[in-house]
Scaffold this motif. Sequence first.
Motif, PDB file in Angstrom:
ATOM      1  N   PHE A 155       0.798  -1.205   0.021  1.00  0.00           N
ATOM      2  CA  PHE A 155       0.056  -0.003   0.049  1.00  0.00           C
ATOM      3  C   PHE A 155       0.952   1.212   0.066  1.00  0.00           C
ATOM      4  CE2 PHE A 155      -2.013   3.640   2.184  1.00  0.00           C
ATOM      5  CZ  PHE A 155      -2.992   3.896   1.529  1.00  0.00           C
ATOM      6  N   LEU A 188      -2.342   9.446   3.602  1.00  0.00           N
ATOM      7  CA  LEU A 188      -3.030   8.376   3.533  1.00  0.00           C
ATOM      8  C   LEU A 188      -2.496   7.054   4.540  1.00  0.00           C
ATOM      9  CD1 LEU A 188      -3.579   8.160  -0.157  1.00  0.00           C
ATOM     10  CD2 LEU A 188      -5.258   8.851   1.253  1.00  0.00           C
ATOM     11  N   ASN A 191      -4.691   4.196   6.407  1.00  0.00           N
ATOM     12  CA  ASN A 191      -5.193   2.915   5.630  1.00  0.00           C
ATOM     13  C   ASN A 191      -4.714   1.570   5.798  1.00  0.00           C
ATOM     14  OD1 ASN A 191      -7.570   4.130   3.877  1.00  0.00           O
ATOM     15  ND2 ASN A 191      -5.582   5.619   3.530  1.00  0.00           N
ATOM     16  N   TRP A 255     -10.211   3.984   0.214  1.00  0.00           N
ATOM     17  CA  TRP A 255      -9.398   4.796   1.231  1.00  0.00           C
ATOM     18  C   TRP A 255      -9.903   6.075   1.694  1.00  0.00           C
ATOM     19  CZ3 TRP A 255      -6.517   0.652   0.733  1.00  0.00           C
ATOM     20  CH2 TRP A 255      -6.284   0.025  -0.441  1.00  0.00           C
TER      21      TRP A 255
END
Length: 682
Positions: A155, A188, A191, A255
């Motif tokens: 990721f 991000l 996540n 997300w």
Amino acid sequence: MKKIKIDNAEIEVEDHLTIMQACEEAGKEIPRFCYHDKLSVAGNCRMCLVEVEGAPKPVASCAMPVNEGMSIRTNTEKVKKAREGVMEFLLINHPLDCPVCDQAGECDLQDQTVAYGSGRSRFDENKRSVKEKHMGPLIKTYMTRCIHCTRCIRFADEVAGVNQIGALNRGENMEISTYLEKTIDSELSANVIDLCPVGALTSKPYQFEARPWELKKTETIDVMDAVGSNIRVDTYGWKVKRVLPRLNEDINEEWISDKTRYACDGLLTQRLDEPYIKKDNKLSVVDWTNALSETTKYLMEYSPDEIAFLSGDLCDLETLYLYKKLSVALNISNVECRQEGCNIPFTHRSQYSFNTKIADIEKSDCILIIGSNVRQEAPIINARIRKHKLATNLPIGVIGANLDLTYEYKHLSEDLNALLSLLDGSNDFVEKLLNAKNPMMIVGNSILNRKDSLTIFSIIEELIFKFNFLHNDWNGFNVLQIAAARTGALDLGLYKQNGSLEKIYRAVEDNQIKLIIALGADEINFDRVKGAKVIYIGTHGDKGANCADVILPSAAYTEKDGIYINTEGRLQYAFKASFPPGNAKEDWKIINEIGNRLGLNWNIVDLANIRSMLKKDFANLFNFDSSSYIQYERLLANKASNLNLCTSNIDYLIKDFYLTNVIARSSKTMAECSQARNELSE
């Protein structure tokens, strides 16, 4: 299409599918830990083993493509034994701490152990132990639980675009860690908590707060930016305990940004729960009757030209509609929703929307970004651009600061005069635009609030008509809004043609405007409106409340039903997850009560009344899904020839990603993230 057999049933599947995907289409459940739809295939957990006719041993279904005539068995004794063996190995070193693990109740390892495990272990050696790693203020690590699925690594590398998580050592000694154990520098980053199939990576702010079965779950919409990410809000009583993403392929996929996820603790602090009136330069608690009477007294005391209506970034559409209706009824023309000071006199929705749509970014073959830090203004859109860049290597050009956007691009210039070089054809990037069939342009709000913004907008319009940005059913012109309420407010006309926030400031300073009604308008410069009376309708004791003469406490986005229109013009419904604190009221009820006291007789009883009126007056707002293409309407007929004022660099609106609104500024977690980001940049 290929014909295959799955458990003796013949089906047809698409050529590019793997065995696991084909089995899913056939309704067969295949267990997995490392595989994820949005990540590359790793094939390292071996939990998805199936039997393929002709193969000497079970194969990993996530990594094996289907072939014509293939016969697959998912439920044989051989498959069952193989999965039990894999599960036994995975549990060799896994600690028995489920009762204190935050993942308990939502743990893939628990679920699959019950479904596919053997129920016994033959391992009697000492379990290994791995020390915790530092991944910043959001992610709590218990690396002894890690099963090395590498989802977090993939990721960070593939979606977030920060190559900061990796594996050390090999075999049983392998450890997942951030390099130098520093905070993950990504908007991000959290996540990875959702991706972790065990309890190795859990939420640090949520640690030991609640169990999943204790929480009330409400599906709603995020307001931390203008993307409109689909989220689920989990509450324990009145308190919002956590925010999780919901799957929506057209918007946020699965997300959400760290601010969306963790700013929710700001809903619990510095809240306004009682009305206040300022007397002798001191705020005193009053009841609603007195507060509303004082408000209506001010509205009747001043003439319409002496009153200004300002609206904020987190307001729902129904409240904005009533706010606009109140301004029309009182003949107040000084209305403004653009808190950053945009002064473009928009005449059509196509001039301020993300017309291409978020999902259609993946149809573009060239992107030009002008004055936008997409990574901070809309991390979800930035991730979508990165995904498309990795898949197609499309050319991306940027006019503005040379920022780390997590993908490669051609930096054209920091100076907006580069627009002229595109217009006259002297810039190398012109060739990319000419060869593109579906080019996109993303314009940031940072260049729409300048003194020379009309000149800039004129040149941008020349560009979109000169190149192939508009054709057939393609509109490649996009303005990236950064506020959840902005597109809806512009749709409703909550701004004065040829007006701006700067003109309102000057009118206050010249004593022409004597009363400001601030509906959640926390981002304006209150130092410049001190000469006027201020009535503040909002949620937190922030900038607006500090300068107010009357405070009317309202509900936050998780405490009311409402409609929000995202940057692409998509109308979405948000739902109430909890209730406003104390005596605070929902915003539309406050505006409605003011209208009733002024004798406007709207006959509004509930939210359904407002929505029916809204649909009648603005039916086009509800037709997003039925109209796939917005034709661009030109705003300026003049053709600018030079950019004399545009020699300076672009002043980006977002100075600190984690502290962009009143809720985020009240959040302890966001303050910690901001501090950690500052430490990384030092």
